[in-house]
Design a protein around this motif. Structure first.
Motif, PDB file in Angstrom:
ATOM      1  N   TYR A   1     -38.012  33.595 -19.088  1.00 41.45           N
ATOM      2  CA  TYR A   1     -39.009  34.672 -19.157  1.00 41.45           C
ATOM      3  C   TYR A   1     -40.142  34.526 -18.143  1.00 41.45           C
ATOM      4  N   VAL A   2     -40.475  33.314 -17.760  1.00 41.19           N
ATOM      5  CA  VAL A   2     -41.757  33.060 -17.097  1.00 41.19           C
ATOM      6  C   VAL A   2     -41.922  33.852 -15.796  1.00 41.19           C
ATOM      7  N   VAL A   3     -40.901  33.903 -14.961  1.00 40.98           N
ATOM      8  CA  VAL A   3     -41.046  34.597 -13.671  1.00 40.98           C
ATOM      9  C   VAL A   3     -41.172  36.111 -13.839  1.00 40.98           C
ATOM     10  N   PRO A   4     -40.228  36.786 -14.533  1.00 39.08           N
ATOM     11  CA  PRO A   4     -40.381  38.251 -14.652  1.00 39.08           C
ATOM     12  C   PRO A   4     -41.644  38.671 -15.391  1.00 39.08           C
ATOM     13  N   LEU A   5     -42.046  37.922 -16.419  1.00 37.75           N
ATOM     14  CA  LEU A   5     -43.258  38.289 -17.145  1.00 37.75           C
ATOM     15  C   LEU A   5     -44.509  38.069 -16.292  1.00 37.75           C
ATOM     16  N   PHE A   6     -44.489  37.027 -15.477  1.00 41.31           N
ATOM     17  CA  PHE A   6     -45.621  36.802 -14.571  1.00 41.31           C
ATOM     18  C   PHE A   6     -45.739  37.952 -13.572  1.00 41.31           C
ATOM     19  N   VAL A   7     -44.616  38.359 -12.991  1.00 39.93           N
ATOM     20  CA  VAL A   7     -44.631  39.438 -11.998  1.00 39.93           C
ATOM     21  C   VAL A   7     -45.120  40.741 -12.627  1.00 39.93           C
ATOM     22  N   ILE A   8     -44.603  41.051 -13.826  1.00 40.22           N
ATOM     23  CA  ILE A   8     -45.012  42.288 -14.494  1.00 40.22           C
ATOM     24  C   ILE A   8     -46.491  42.242 -14.857  1.00 40.22           C
ATOM     25  N   SER A   9     -46.952  41.089 -15.354  1.00 43.50           N
ATOM     26  CA  SER A   9     -48.355  40.966 -15.747  1.00 43.50           C
ATOM     27  C   SER A   9     -49.285  41.069 -14.535  1.00 43.50           C
ATOM     28  N   TYR A  10     -48.867  40.503 -13.415  1.00 41.34           N
ATOM     29  CA  TYR A  10     -49.723  40.479 -12.224  1.00 41.34           C
ATOM     30  C   TYR A  10     -49.781  41.843 -11.546  1.00 41.34           C
TER      31      TYR A  10
ATOM     32  N   ILE B   1     -54.642  36.996 -19.182  1.00 46.99           N
ATOM     33  CA  ILE B   1     -54.526  37.218 -20.626  1.00 46.99           C
ATOM     34  C   ILE B   1     -53.270  38.020 -20.929  1.00 46.99           C
ATOM     35  N   ALA B   2     -52.984  39.017 -20.088  1.00 48.02           N
ATOM     36  CA  ALA B   2     -51.781  39.826 -20.288  1.00 48.02           C
ATOM     37  C   ALA B   2     -50.527  38.962 -20.227  1.00 48.02           C
ATOM     38  N   PHE B   3     -50.492  38.014 -19.289  1.00 50.97           N
ATOM     39  CA  PHE B   3     -49.341  37.120 -19.167  1.00 50.97           C
ATOM     40  C   PHE B   3     -49.197  36.243 -20.401  1.00 50.97           C
ATOM     41  N   ALA B   4     -50.308  35.678 -20.867  1.00 54.11           N
ATOM     42  CA  ALA B   4     -50.260  34.826 -22.059  1.00 54.11           C
ATOM     43  C   ALA B   4     -49.826  35.617 -23.292  1.00 54.11           C
ATOM     44  N   VAL B   5     -50.348  36.829 -23.432  1.00 52.34           N
ATOM     45  CA  VAL B   5     -49.987  37.668 -24.569  1.00 52.34           C
ATOM     46  C   VAL B   5     -48.519  38.076 -24.493  1.00 52.34           C
ATOM     47  N   SER B   6     -48.061  38.452 -23.293  1.00 57.68           N
ATOM     48  CA  SER B   6     -46.666  38.853 -23.119  1.00 57.68           C
ATOM     49  C   SER B   6     -45.720  37.696 -23.421  1.00 57.68           C
ATOM     50  N   MET B   7     -46.045  36.496 -22.931  1.00 58.24           N
ATOM     51  CA  MET B   7     -45.197  35.330 -23.204  1.00 58.24           C
ATOM     52  C   MET B   7     -45.176  35.015 -24.689  1.00 58.24           C
TER      53      MET B   7
ATOM     54  N   VAL C   1     -44.633  44.689 -22.762  1.00 56.68           N
ATOM     55  CA  VAL C   1     -44.953  43.883 -21.582  1.00 56.68           C
ATOM     56  C   VAL C   1     -45.674  44.718 -20.532  1.00 56.68           C
ATOM     57  N   LEU C   2     -45.246  45.961 -20.358  1.00 52.10           N
ATOM     58  CA  LEU C   2     -45.904  46.838 -19.390  1.00 52.10           C
ATOM     59  C   LEU C   2     -47.295  47.268 -19.869  1.00 52.10           C
TER      60      LEU C   2
END
Length: 241
Positions: A174-183, A88-94, A77-78
Motif C-alpha cells: 500500500y505504501v507507494v500508491p497511497l503516498f502518491v495519492i495523498s501527495y 496527515i492524509a497519508f497517515a489516515v489513508s494508511m 483515499v482520494l
C-alpha cells in the motif's frame, strides 16, 4: 444470560452484529459529513475539520468497516487529501486501508469462510499456489496492483497466509500508491474536476481499449495453451491465524 441465548453460536452472533452495524455506520458516515465529500467537498471538509480528532477517528472507522462491505476504498483515499495536509492524509489513508484489510481478512477467515470461498473468482484462484509458497511477496504484489479490493480480503482470509504476514505485506504493497495519492490527490482532484468533456471521453476510450485488449489477449492465451487446471481453493480449517 439465558440458556437459550448461550446456545447461539458465536459465529452467528458475529454475523448478526456485522449486518446490523453496516446501516448504523452509513448513518454515522452521513452524520459526520463523509458521504458529502463528492457532492459538497468544501462544506464536508469544514464539517470534518471542525470535529478535530473525532473527525480523524470517524473517517478511519467508517473506512475500515464500510470498505469491506462494498463502499469504494479509493473514494476514502482520494477524499483524505481534500480534508487534511498530505502527511496527515497519508497517515489516515494508511490507517484506514490497513484497518479495512484486517476487517475483510477477519470476516473471511473467522465469520463467513464457506460463503466467501464459493465466491472467489476463478482468476484469483490461480494465486493459491504462490500464496502458499511465497505468502509475503505475493500479498505485497497483489496489494500493489489491486490495492484494497474486497475480493482480495476474502482470498487472503481463506488462504494459509498468516495474519501478521498478511498485515505486514499489505502495508508494503500500500505504501507507494497511497503516498502518491495523498501527495498529489488535491491537485489531481482539481485537475479532474476542471477537465472538459472531451478529456473525459478520451480517458473513457483509453480505458475501454485497454480492457478490450486484455480480454483479447486472455482469450488468445487460453486457446493457445488450453484451459488451465481447476485449482479450487482449499477449504481446510488448518490455517495460521
Amino acid at each position: 444470560m439465558s440458556q437459550r441465548a448461550s446456545m447461539i453460536p458465536a459465529r452467528t452472533l458475529t454475523r448478526g452484529t456485522t449486518v446490523l452495524a453496516a446501516p448504523l455506520l452509513l448513518i454515522a458516515a452521513h452524520h459526520f459529513g463523509l458521504l458529502q465529500l463528492v457532492s459538497e467537498p468544501e462544506q464536508a471538509r469544514q464539517a470534518i475539520l471542525g470535529l478535530g480528532a473525532l473527525g480523524l477517528v470517524a473517517f478511519v472507522v467508517a473506512y475500515a468497516f464500510l470498505q469491506p462491505l462494498g463502499v469504494s476504498g479509493v473514494a476514502f483515499v482520494l477524499a483524505a487529501p481534500l480534508i487534511w495536509p498530505w502527511p496527515i492524509a497519508f497517515a489516515v489513508s494508511m490507517s484506514g486501508t490497513l484497518a479495512a484489510s484486517v476487517v475483510g481478512f477477519s470476516l473471511a477467515r473467522f465469520v463467513a469462510r464457506d460463503w466467501m470461498t464459493k465466491r472467489i473468482p476463478a482468476r484469483f484462484r490461480t494465486y493459491e499456489g504462490p500464496l502458499a509458497r511465497r505468502g509475503f511477496a505475493t500479498v505485497a504484489a497483489l496489494r500493489l496492483v489491486f490495492l484494497m479490493m474486497p475480493m482480495l480480503h476474502a482470498l487472503f482470509g481463506i488462504s494459509r497466509v498468516g495474519f501478521w504476514t498478511h498485515l505486514g505485506a499489505s502495508a508494503v504493497g500500500y505504501v507507494v500508491p497511497l503516498f502518491v495519492i495523498s501527495y498529489y490527490g488535491d491537485e489531481a482532484f482539481e485537475l479532474l474536476r476542471g477537465a472538459p468533456l472531451s478529456a473525459w471521453a478520451g480517458l473513457a476510450a483509453a480505458v475501454l481499449a485497454v480492457a478490450v485488449g486484455r480480454l483479447l489477449m486472455r482469450r488468445h492465451g487460453r486457446r493457445r495453451h488450453g484451459s488451465a487446471p481447476d485449482m479450487t481453493l482449499s477449504n481446510s480449517k488448518d490455517v495460521t491465524p
